[in-house]
Design a protein around this motif. Structure first.
Motif, PDB file in Angstrom:
ATOM      1  N   ARG A   1      -0.800   7.846 -16.335  1.00  0.00           N
ATOM      2  CA  ARG A   1      -1.347   9.059 -16.874  1.00  0.00           C
ATOM      3  C   ARG A   1      -0.190  10.081 -16.677  1.00  0.00           C
ATOM      4  N   LEU A   2      -0.087  10.224 -15.019  1.00  0.00           N
ATOM      5  CA  LEU A   2       0.982  11.181 -14.732  1.00  0.00           C
ATOM      6  C   LEU A   2       2.461  11.061 -15.034  1.00  0.00           C
ATOM      7  N   LEU A   3       2.813   9.735 -15.408  1.00  0.00           N
ATOM      8  CA  LEU A   3       4.088   9.304 -15.796  1.00  0.00           C
ATOM      9  C   LEU A   3       4.102   9.899 -17.311  1.00  0.00           C
ATOM     10  N   GLU A   4       2.953   9.593 -17.996  1.00  0.00           N
ATOM     11  CA  GLU A   4       3.178  10.159 -19.666  1.00  0.00           C
ATOM     12  C   GLU A   4       3.414  11.676 -19.468  1.00  0.00           C
ATOM     13  N   GLN A   5       2.518  12.357 -18.603  1.00  0.00           N
ATOM     14  CA  GLN A   5       2.681  13.727 -18.695  1.00  0.00           C
ATOM     15  C   GLN A   5       3.990  14.268 -18.221  1.00  0.00           C
ATOM     16  N   ALA A   6       4.676  13.622 -17.221  1.00  0.00           N
ATOM     17  CA  ALA A   6       5.767  13.841 -16.662  1.00  0.00           C
ATOM     18  C   ALA A   6       6.707  13.442 -17.788  1.00  0.00           C
ATOM     19  N   THR A   7       6.705  12.746 -18.474  1.00  0.00           N
ATOM     20  CA  THR A   7       7.786  12.423 -19.607  1.00  0.00           C
ATOM     21  C   THR A   7       7.702  13.326 -20.724  1.00  0.00           C
ATOM     22  N   ARG A   8       6.524  13.844 -21.210  1.00  0.00           N
ATOM     23  CA  ARG A   8       6.247  14.675 -22.144  1.00  0.00           C
ATOM     24  C   ARG A   8       6.929  16.061 -21.801  1.00  0.00           C
ATOM     25  N   TYR A   9       6.540  16.524 -20.374  1.00  0.00           N
ATOM     26  CA  TYR A   9       7.155  17.719 -20.083  1.00  0.00           C
ATOM     27  C   TYR A   9       8.651  17.614 -19.932  1.00  0.00           C
ATOM     28  N   ALA A  10       9.067  16.569 -19.617  1.00  0.00           N
ATOM     29  CA  ALA A  10      10.679  16.525 -19.192  1.00  0.00           C
ATOM     30  C   ALA A  10      11.408  16.506 -20.513  1.00  0.00           C
ATOM     31  N   ILE A  11      10.730  15.954 -21.420  1.00  0.00           N
ATOM     32  CA  ILE A  11      11.463  16.044 -22.993  1.00  0.00           C
ATOM     33  C   ILE A  11      11.460  17.373 -23.405  1.00  0.00           C
ATOM     34  N   ALA A  12      10.287  18.025 -23.322  1.00  0.00           N
ATOM     35  CA  ALA A  12      10.142  19.444 -24.069  1.00  0.00           C
ATOM     36  C   ALA A  12      11.094  20.326 -23.114  1.00  0.00           C
ATOM     37  N   TYR A  13      11.090  20.402 -21.742  1.00  0.00           N
ATOM     38  CA  TYR A  13      11.960  21.157 -21.194  1.00  0.00           C
ATOM     39  C   TYR A  13      13.116  20.921 -21.054  1.00  0.00           C
ATOM     40  N   ASN A  14      13.797  19.837 -21.156  1.00  0.00           N
ATOM     41  CA  ASN A  14      14.966  19.516 -21.259  1.00  0.00           C
ATOM     42  C   ASN A  14      15.788  20.114 -22.706  1.00  0.00           C
TER      43      ASN A  14
ATOM     44  N   GLU B   1       0.977  -1.252  -0.123  1.00  0.00           N
ATOM     45  CA  GLU B   1       0.025  -0.090   0.003  1.00  0.00           C
ATOM     46  C   GLU B   1       0.957   1.271  -0.070  1.00  0.00           C
ATOM     47  N   SER B   2       2.044   1.183   0.378  1.00  0.00           N
ATOM     48  CA  SER B   2       3.105   2.288   0.365  1.00  0.00           C
ATOM     49  C   SER B   2       3.266   2.873  -0.775  1.00  0.00           C
ATOM     50  N   LEU B   3       3.269   2.005  -1.913  1.00  0.00           N
ATOM     51  CA  LEU B   3       3.455   2.278  -3.253  1.00  0.00           C
ATOM     52  C   LEU B   3       2.545   3.215  -3.693  1.00  0.00           C
ATOM     53  N   GLN B   4       1.165   3.569  -3.040  1.00  0.00           N
ATOM     54  CA  GLN B   4       0.392   4.648  -3.563  1.00  0.00           C
ATOM     55  C   GLN B   4       0.999   5.929  -3.355  1.00  0.00           C
ATOM     56  N   SER B   5       1.774   6.201  -2.388  1.00  0.00           N
ATOM     57  CA  SER B   5       2.360   7.680  -2.369  1.00  0.00           C
ATOM     58  C   SER B   5       3.038   8.019  -3.395  1.00  0.00           C
ATOM     59  N   ASN B   6       3.283   7.294  -4.525  1.00  0.00           N
ATOM     60  CA  ASN B   6       4.161   7.761  -5.506  1.00  0.00           C
ATOM     61  C   ASN B   6       3.087   8.323  -6.302  1.00  0.00           C
ATOM     62  N   VAL B   7       1.825   7.938  -6.470  1.00  0.00           N
ATOM     63  CA  VAL B   7       0.927   8.778  -7.167  1.00  0.00           C
ATOM     64  C   VAL B   7       0.634  10.176  -6.677  1.00  0.00           C
ATOM     65  N   VAL B   8       0.596  10.484  -5.389  1.00  0.00           N
ATOM     66  CA  VAL B   8       0.614  11.521  -4.611  1.00  0.00           C
ATOM     67  C   VAL B   8       1.624  12.416  -4.885  1.00  0.00           C
ATOM     68  N   LYS B   9       2.807  11.938  -4.756  1.00  0.00           N
ATOM     69  CA  LYS B   9       4.222  12.470  -5.066  1.00  0.00           C
ATOM     70  C   LYS B   9       4.456  13.107  -6.347  1.00  0.00           C
ATOM     71  N   LEU B  10       4.099  12.341  -7.265  1.00  0.00           N
ATOM     72  CA  LEU B  10       4.201  12.883  -8.712  1.00  0.00           C
ATOM     73  C   LEU B  10       3.173  13.778  -8.983  1.00  0.00           C
ATOM     74  N   ARG B  11       1.935  13.587  -8.509  1.00  0.00           N
ATOM     75  CA  ARG B  11       0.844  14.549  -8.855  1.00  0.00           C
ATOM     76  C   ARG B  11       1.227  16.049  -7.987  1.00  0.00           C
ATOM     77  N   ASN B  12       1.822  15.936  -6.912  1.00  0.00           N
ATOM     78  CA  ASN B  12       2.284  17.342  -6.430  1.00  0.00           C
ATOM     79  C   ASN B  12       3.306  17.772  -7.347  1.00  0.00           C
ATOM     80  N   GLU B  13       4.276  16.971  -7.593  1.00  0.00           N
ATOM     81  CA  GLU B  13       5.567  17.664  -8.278  1.00  0.00           C
ATOM     82  C   GLU B  13       4.932  18.283  -9.627  1.00  0.00           C
ATOM     83  N   LEU B  14       3.941  17.635 -10.386  1.00  0.00           N
ATOM     84  CA  LEU B  14       3.569  18.205 -11.445  1.00  0.00           C
ATOM     85  C   LEU B  14       2.520  19.230 -11.536  1.00  0.00           C
TER      86      LEU B  14
END
Length: 346
Positions: free
Chosen positions: A308-321, A231-244
């Motif tokens: 979905r969040l990982l896809e958003q993060a990947t697209r953002y990181a590619i364009a930003y970098n 269940e501690s895995l679920q924190s990754n969703v929150v962490k990435l959502r907060n980052e984005l």
């Protein structure tokens, strides 16, 4: 043991959006190294009966030459490593292992037999050797005792190897096995011949595995339960959502320009099997002053929202970098032009 390993992978094309194919790193924090959690309701039996039970279990497993498992694995060695989905199929002396990572797209295929091994999926083409474990260590840095794992996975000492020390549990099944410099700690279901988790360590090397399903060979262990570690895995969703939430997902190039204007030149990174900076080629990091790795990125896919969040993060990181590096190059070229002009005016 002779080995034949097929390590194959893919991005999310190999995943369904409804099946949570979770692949370790944080989930395996539930596998406490060296200490083994005993299942609730475990029965303590007399030592003689426990030894007899274990002998019978080992005999059943030794006679079962064909079996398979699916699960999640994490490997680390001297601070480096990764996690993935594992599928192991054993047929007599030969076995195949498929290991896949949905985020980083890294994959390997290791095929072997008596005295030979071939590893595919590497930059520069396949590599061959006479030892599967040595070939993996040389090419990937992953210290995985391939030949011994076929037995260790099932809670058995490796045949033909160094002398083994078994520490039995109250019902006879091993709490740990020490062999060849490795210590393998086990977690067991309430009943069954096969473990649900193992944690193998040798010096700085570590291999952790959670079994989701066993097939063949002996009585199967149940799918790993969703305990607190899972269940501690679920924190990754929150962490990435907060980052984005702190980023302008609609205008990553604008974020890059704003950061450069304020003297910040940090790339955006993501971590899975290994950490990377999406969108860049080698040598494109000149002028950068570090990398900010997005919290919550992982090869562990926790469900539809995380995917979905990982896809958003990947697209953002590619364009930003790409925008950041282009800006750094433009600034460098402008500075060089200004310096040349100043020199010419002297």
């Amino acid at each position: 043991m002779a080995a034949s390993v097929a390590v194959v992978g893919g991005m999310r094309a190999a995943l369904t959006r409804t099946a949570v194919i979770a692949m370790l790193m944080l989930a395996l924090s539930a596998c406490v190294g060296g200490a083994v959690k005993r299942p609730a309701g475990e029965t303590v039996v007399p030592a003689a009966d426990a030894a007899q039970r274990e002998a019978a279990r080992a005999q059943r497993l030794r006679t079962g030459s064909e079996w398979s498992l699916t699960g999640r694995i994490a490997v680390s060695n001297a601070g480096k490593g990764g996690s993935g989905r594992i599928e192991w199929t054993q047929r007599g002396e030969r076995f195949e292992v498929a290991l896949s990572a949905p985020v980083t797209r890294q994959s390997w295929r290791l095929v072997g037999g008596p005295g030979e091994a071939r590893l595919e999926g590497l930059e520069g083409g396949p590599r061959s050797g006479d030892n599967a474990a040595a070939l993996l260590l040389e090419t990937t840095g992953w210290d995985i005792p391939v030949e011994a794992l076929g037995n260790w996975l099932r809670g058995l000492p490796a045949e033909g190897g160094a002398a083994a020390k078994l520490t039995p549990g109250p019902d006879g099944r091993p709490l740990s096995i020490e062999q060849g410099g490795w210590t393998i700690a086990y977690q067991w279901p309430a009943s069954g011949d096969l473990p649900s988790r193992l944690d193998a360590r040798r010096a700085s090397a570590r291999v952790r595995l959670i079994v989701d399903e066993w097939q063949g060979g002996a009585a199967a262990a149940p799918v790993a339960s969703r305990d607190k570690g899972w269940e501690s895995l679920q924190s990754n969703v929150v962490k990435l959502r907060n980052e984005l939430a702190t980023l302008n997902l609609d205008d990553p190039a604008g974020d890059a320009r704003a950061d450069l204007a304020q003297g910040r030149a940090r790339l955006i990174g993501m971590c899975g099997f290994s950490c990377l900076t999406p969108g860049l080629e080698r040598g494109d990091s000149e002028g950068v002053d570090g990398v900010h790795y997005l919290d919550g990125t992982s090869d562990v896919i926790e469900g539809d929202e995380h995917a979905r969040l990982l896809e958003q993060a990947t697209r953002y990181a590619i364009a930003y970098n790409q925008s950041l590096v282009a800006g750094l190059k433009a600034n460098a070229a402008s500075g060089a032009t200004a310096a040349h002009a100043a020199s010419a005016s002297r």
